[in-house]
Design an enzyme around this catalytic site. Structure first.
Site, PDB file in Angstrom:
ATOM      1  CB  CYS A  76      12.031   8.718   9.300  1.00 50.78           C
ATOM      2  SG  CYS A  76      13.200   7.186   9.046  1.00 50.78           S
ATOM      3  CE  LYS A 113      -2.239   2.702   2.139  1.00 48.06           C
ATOM      4  NZ  LYS A 113      -1.448   4.244   1.664  1.00 48.06           N
ATOM      5  CD  GLU A 163      12.555   0.046  10.617  1.00 45.34           C
ATOM      6  OE1 GLU A 163      12.988   1.632  11.002  1.00 45.34           O
ATOM      7  OE2 GLU A 163      13.243  -0.854   9.880  1.00 45.34           O
ATOM      8  CD  GLU A 181       9.397  12.178  12.238  1.00 43.51           C
ATOM      9  OE1 GLU A 181       8.553  12.558  12.644  1.00 43.51           O
ATOM     10  OE2 GLU A 181      10.495  11.917  11.782  1.00 43.51           O
TER      11      GLU A 181
HETATM   12  P1  NAP Z   1       1.262   8.142   7.475  1.00 45.58           P
HETATM   13  O1  NAP Z   1       0.241   9.387   7.698  1.00 45.58           O
HETATM   14  O2  NAP Z   1       2.081   7.350   9.339  1.00 45.58           O
HETATM   15  O3  NAP Z   1       1.500   7.389   6.578  1.00 45.58           O
HETATM   16  C1  NAP Z   1       2.269   6.303   5.860  1.00 45.58           C
HETATM   17  C2  NAP Z   1       1.131   5.351   5.883  1.00 45.58           C
HETATM   18  O4  NAP Z   1       0.750   4.471   6.535  1.00 45.58           O
HETATM   19  C3  NAP Z   1       0.594   5.671   4.301  1.00 45.58           C
HETATM   20  O5  NAP Z   1       0.861   5.153   3.677  1.00 45.58           O
HETATM   21  C4  NAP Z   1      -0.380   6.023   5.079  1.00 45.58           C
HETATM   22  O6  NAP Z   1      -1.234   6.356   3.805  1.00 45.58           O
HETATM   23  C5  NAP Z   1      -0.685   4.659   5.434  1.00 45.58           C
HETATM   24  N1  NAP Z   1      -1.534   5.139   6.466  1.00 45.58           N
HETATM   25  C6  NAP Z   1      -2.159   6.542   7.012  1.00 45.58           C
HETATM   26  N2  NAP Z   1      -3.641   5.950   8.102  1.00 45.58           N
HETATM   27  C7  NAP Z   1      -3.020   4.399   8.012  1.00 45.58           C
HETATM   28  C8  NAP Z   1      -4.064   3.601   9.054  1.00 45.58           C
HETATM   29  N3  NAP Z   1      -4.760   4.554  10.372  1.00 45.58           N
HETATM   30  N4  NAP Z   1      -3.784   2.512   8.932  1.00 45.58           N
HETATM   31  C9  NAP Z   1      -2.724   2.189   8.118  1.00 45.58           C
HETATM   32  N5  NAP Z   1      -2.168   3.372   6.802  1.00 45.58           N
HETATM   33  C10 NAP Z   1      -2.303   4.072   7.191  1.00 45.58           C
HETATM   34  O7  NAP Z   1       2.962   8.832   8.085  1.00 45.58           O
HETATM   35  P2  NAP Z   1       3.878   9.800   6.586  1.00 45.58           P
HETATM   36  O8  NAP Z   1       3.034  11.523   6.684  1.00 45.58           O
HETATM   37  O9  NAP Z   1       3.349   9.117   5.084  1.00 45.58           O
HETATM   38  O10 NAP Z   1       5.500   9.575   6.490  1.00 45.58           O
HETATM   39  C11 NAP Z   1       5.763  10.676   7.886  1.00 45.58           C
HETATM   40  C12 NAP Z   1       6.099   9.349   8.578  1.00 45.58           C
HETATM   41  O11 NAP Z   1       6.653   8.712   8.122  1.00 45.58           O
HETATM   42  C13 NAP Z   1       7.020  10.164   9.643  1.00 45.58           C
HETATM   43  O12 NAP Z   1       6.680  10.191  11.137  1.00 45.58           O
HETATM   44  C14 NAP Z   1       8.659   9.956   9.599  1.00 45.58           C
HETATM   45  O13 NAP Z   1       9.546  10.174  10.801  1.00 45.58           O
HETATM   46  C15 NAP Z   1       8.115   8.339   9.217  1.00 45.58           C
HETATM   47  N6  NAP Z   1       9.198   7.516   9.084  1.00 45.58           N
HETATM   48  C16 NAP Z   1       9.590   6.290   9.005  1.00 45.58           C
HETATM   49  C17 NAP Z   1      10.674   5.839   8.513  1.00 45.58           C
HETATM   50  C18 NAP Z   1      11.817   5.146   9.416  1.00 45.58           C
HETATM   51  O14 NAP Z   1      12.402   4.376   8.310  1.00 45.58           O
HETATM   52  N7  NAP Z   1      11.556   5.139  10.282  1.00 45.58           N
HETATM   53  C19 NAP Z   1      11.373   6.189   6.870  1.00 45.58           C
HETATM   54  C20 NAP Z   1      10.252   7.178   6.591  1.00 45.58           C
HETATM   55  C21 NAP Z   1       9.137   7.603   7.187  1.00 45.58           C
HETATM   56  P3  NAP Z   1      -1.842   7.049   3.065  1.00 45.58           P
HETATM   57  O15 NAP Z   1      -0.527   8.240   3.145  1.00 45.58           O
HETATM   58  O16 NAP Z   1      -2.431   7.405   2.069  1.00 45.58           O
HETATM   59  O17 NAP Z   1      -2.519   8.292   4.438  1.00 45.58           O
END
Ligand code: NAP
Ligand code: MG
Length: 477
Positions: A292, A184, A258, A389
């Protein structure tokens, strides 16, 4: 429909962009049950790129069924060396099509083409090559005397900051171990995941081994809720990671998370300063800070504080902000309007709480979501900009007097993903690194990745590891 950025790309690197993309299930493109399509946009131009199928829970169920069938019939029983052949093929195809993939990643997400070309795409290919090499060696290295078993069907949910690379981090080890996958992608960056589906099909990957279900957060939630999953691999925010952990509580589904980070660089006065400034700049402004493990806090030894601040200002003034498709661009577009608003809100909170804002002096393009490279001085540990963050090009600079104080400040965060130590003395490097609560500590460098090296966090940065042998074992029973 594709954005005008497309026309600006050199012809040899122009990806073919269709007006509309379906879901990739069972090796074919299919329409979503609901008939709904959403548009993905180019954040640098605020123009539509393509219409993307919106996957609902029926579509997710179909994808999981197809992944289960592929797992039982073809993929798990296959000779590991044959599985490896498919992974090598995918890695090669990513390499061969690297220019168009880089252009697509840059248009869809806003990242500078130089970064997509030199980092995202080759590193994604490297993961397929690396894990292909493991496929026929699992039993010898991982579980001496016991044949390791794949888990079954894995749900992979990835964010928008490294769309292809985060998918590769999950798909390559999952497939190498004999699992099948439902991916996804993030709502704002589906394009390279769809191209990867095409690559998998061209590589003759058996139908259903990799499925791609586009949509939004609700699609991700539907995937997590599906009882047919044996594992969920998630990269994204801590908030959504918590929701997923709650949704899986009491189920046998394996989980790796992650999540976010708030990494600190510790910069000692004896450090090679030219190198350190470059590392700090790369550490926070790489991919507009949508990283991240970004080094978003800089702890500077007090005696060199004024010099570092002056050099940082000089250095960010030389960064080129603008069209992500321009090879000279350092700072591309912010991925979405909502992310831009979040960055803006946090920066305002920093100003309101009394910190001093320094910004890159440059014009912003008339259209698109852009944010200047920024840093704050006069930051208190309790300020939101020091704790939360930001996920944007914003650095919080603070000082320390003793190594003890530096370590304490660096660890004063709910996160624990990464950290950086800058000093000429190897002994200080080792002593400090050992006491940092972070999954990765870089010494005199930052944001370096290799498929052989594990990556992952402590505390609110999640659990489980991706990369290396550690990443492989997360996909084996
Ligand atoms: P996010 O809102 O958590 O989204 C991540 C993924 O999860 C997207 O595909 C999102 O879909 C999906 N998602 C959203 N709500 C969900 C739910 N209730 N159940 C299951 N999946 C769901 O994060 P983001 O804003 O895209 O990314 C930023 C964050 O990712 C930051 O906090 C960053 O630190 C973290 N990150 C961590 C790493 C690591 O390796 N530790 C690497 C990269 C990023 P949609 O986008 O389609 O809503
Ligand atoms: Mg987009």
């Amino acid at each position: 429909m594709s954005s005008s950025a497309y026309a600006a790309a050199p012809e040899s690197a122009r990806p073919e962009i269709r007006n509309e993309y379906g879901l990739f299930i069972g090796g074919t493109w299919c329409a979503p049950q609901s008939g709904r399509y959403d548009v993905t946009i180019d954040p640098a131009r605020e123009e539509p790129i393509a219409r993307i199928a919106y996957g609902g829970s029926d579509d997710v169920a179909r994808a999981v069924r197809s992944a289960r069938k592929a797992y039982e019939r073809w993929w798990a029983p296959m000779k590991p060396a044959t599985r490896a052949k498919y992974l090598f093929r995918i890695g090669r195809a990513i390499t061969e099509r690297s220019r168009e993939i880089a252009v697509l990643e840059s248009i869809d997400g806003g990242k500078p083409i130089r970064e997509a070309r030199d980092f995202d795409v080759p590193t994604a290919a490297a993961h397929f090559f690396y894990y292909a090499g493991w496929a026929d060696k699992l039993e010898w290295v991982l579980r001496a005397g016991r044949r390791p078993q794949p888990l079954g069907v894995c749900g992979a949910i990835v964010p928008w900051n490294f769309p292809l690379l985060m998918a590769a981090w999950k798909i390559a080890p999952a497939l190498a171990c004999g699992n099948t996958v439902v991916l996804k992608p993030a709502e704002t960056t589906p394009m390279t995941a769809l191209l990867l589906a095409e690559i998998a099909r061209d590589a003759d990957l058996p139908p259903g081994v990799l499925n791609v279900v586009t949509g939004d957060g609700a699609t991700g939630a539907a995937l997590v809720a599906h009882p047919g999953l044996d594992k969920v691999a998630f990269t994204g925010s801590t908030e959504v990671g918590r929701e997923i952990a709650r949704a899986l509580a009491g189920r046998e589904t394996r989980l790796t998370l992650e999540l976010g980070g708030k990494a600190a660089h510790i910069l000692f006065a004896d450090a090679p300063l030219d190198q350190a400034i470059e590392g700090v700049v790369r550490g926070i402004y790489f991919n507009q800070g949508h990283v991240c493990c970004a080094g978003s806090r800089l702890l500077v030894e007090e005696s060199i504080f004024d010099e570092i601040v002056a050099r940082l200002q000089q250095r960010i003034d030389r960064l080129r902000l603008g069209d992500p498709l321009d090879k000279n661009t350092d700072i591309g577009a912010i991925n979405s309007r909502s992310q831009l608003e979040r960055i803006d809100e946090l920066v305002r909170s920093g100003v309101d709480q009394g910190a001093t804002l320094m910004q890159q002096r440059c014009d912003l393009p008339e259209r698109g979501y852009f944010y200047r490279a920024s840093f704050f001085t006069n930051v208190q540990s309790a300020h939101r900009i020091a704790r939360e963050e930001i996920f944007g090009p914003v650095l919080a600079v603070m000082t320390f007097r003793t190594p003890e104080e530096a370590i304490e400040k660096a660890n004063d965060t709910p996160y624990g993903l990464s950290a950086g130590v800058w000093t000429e003395r190897g002994s200080t490097n080792m002593a400090v690194a050992q006491r940092l609560t972070a999954g990765v500590v870089w010494c005199n460098t930052f944001n370096r990745f290799d498929p052989a090296s594990p990556f992952g966090g402590f505390r609110e940065s999640g659990f489980g590891r991706e990369g290396g042998v550690h990443g492989l074992s997360e996909y084996l029973a």
